[in-house]
Design an enzyme around this catalytic site. Sequence first.
Site, short mmCIF file in Angstrom:
data_model
loop_
_atom_site.label_atom_id
_atom_site.label_comp_id
_atom_site.label_asym_id
_atom_site.label_seq_id
_atom_site.Cartn_x
_atom_site.Cartn_y
_atom_site.Cartn_z
N ASN A 105 0.79 -1.24 0.00
CA ASN A 105 0.00 0.00 0.00
C ASN A 105 0.81 1.28 0.00
O ASN A 105 0.37 2.31 0.51
CB ASN A 105 -0.96 0.04 1.19
CG ASN A 105 -1.96 -1.07 1.12
OD1 ASN A 105 -2.66 -1.21 0.12
ND2 ASN A 105 -2.01 -1.89 2.14
N LYS A 194 2.32 -12.85 -4.46
CA LYS A 194 3.22 -11.97 -5.20
C LYS A 194 4.47 -11.66 -4.38
O LYS A 194 5.59 -11.65 -4.90
CB LYS A 194 2.52 -10.67 -5.60
CG LYS A 194 3.44 -9.83 -6.46
CD LYS A 194 2.85 -8.50 -6.83
CE LYS A 194 3.97 -7.51 -7.06
NZ LYS A 194 3.90 -6.37 -6.17
N HIS A 214 2.07 -3.64 -13.85
CA HIS A 214 2.69 -3.35 -15.16
C HIS A 214 2.80 -4.62 -16.00
O HIS A 214 2.51 -4.62 -17.19
CB HIS A 214 4.08 -2.74 -14.97
CG HIS A 214 4.08 -1.49 -14.17
ND1 HIS A 214 3.55 -0.31 -14.63
CD2 HIS A 214 4.53 -1.23 -12.91
CE1 HIS A 214 3.69 0.63 -13.70
NE2 HIS A 214 4.28 0.09 -12.65
#
Length: 285
Positions: A105, A194, A214
């Site tokens: 975050n 991740k 991305h």
Amino acid sequence: MAKSAPTTRVPISGKKTPAKASHSTTAKTKQASTARKATTSKKDSSKKKPRGKTEAEEPYPTWAAPTPAAAVEAVARLATVHGLPSPPERKSILDSLVRTILSQNTTDKTSAVAFARLKEGLPTWSQVLDAPEGVAEDLVRCGGLAEVKMERVRAILRDDRVRTDGEPSLEWLHERDDDEVKRVLTSFKGVGPKTVACVMMFTMGRAEFPVDTHVLHIAKKLNWLPADASREQAYEHLNRRVPNECKLDLHILLVEHGKCCAKCAKNGKLQKKECAVDACPLVGL
Ligand SMILES: [Zn+2]
């Protein structure tokens, strides 16, 4: 035990690549070598397919892109613009894990500052555990969610598997196979797939291909994924299709490219205007 990235690099074609693109090959030999590498890799995924990579299935078994050659070509083309990435700096697994927890975050830059302050104020993980309440939180406050993040970090540091004889450590994971590493790391609260893929790829030199915003966006643009693929589905598909040898380079280059190319940036917004790309090298891939 960690595989060193430089020796497993895939040759890229010459062009005007900045740094070290000296080993050029013809397109034909490049393809041949790619195919060979893809089938003879040490970490041959077909052999180890396995149990631990567990329930996760290939979500798009008939989606034939990217081919190994296309992935290698993407690395070569992106490298002509961004240069080949340098090998990641050596960090301990625990440092890397905490660093990624602090990055949740917030931006990379801010979390790097938070991590640096934490290490400066409390250089060892034992000191983090022994510090009076609130000290560590104050050190990482600039990254936001300081209480939540430090609670997660402390829970990891207190874990029996981490708190061995002396200083908390997870270096023993270097000796374990990918499945066990994933099992251990994902068992910690606040550590998602991740984060695990990033720690394994950057810090442990394992053949992982993390999917961030991305990577997901550009992979869809290249038709490597269905348009509605989630990040998790993208991870399962791309991790199987991108040759191990170019996972690290391709991940780093796609993330960099997604920040610098107006054509490939999500919403066309550049995160790094200072390195804006004039002509997208991925056009026509
Ligand atoms: Zn582009």
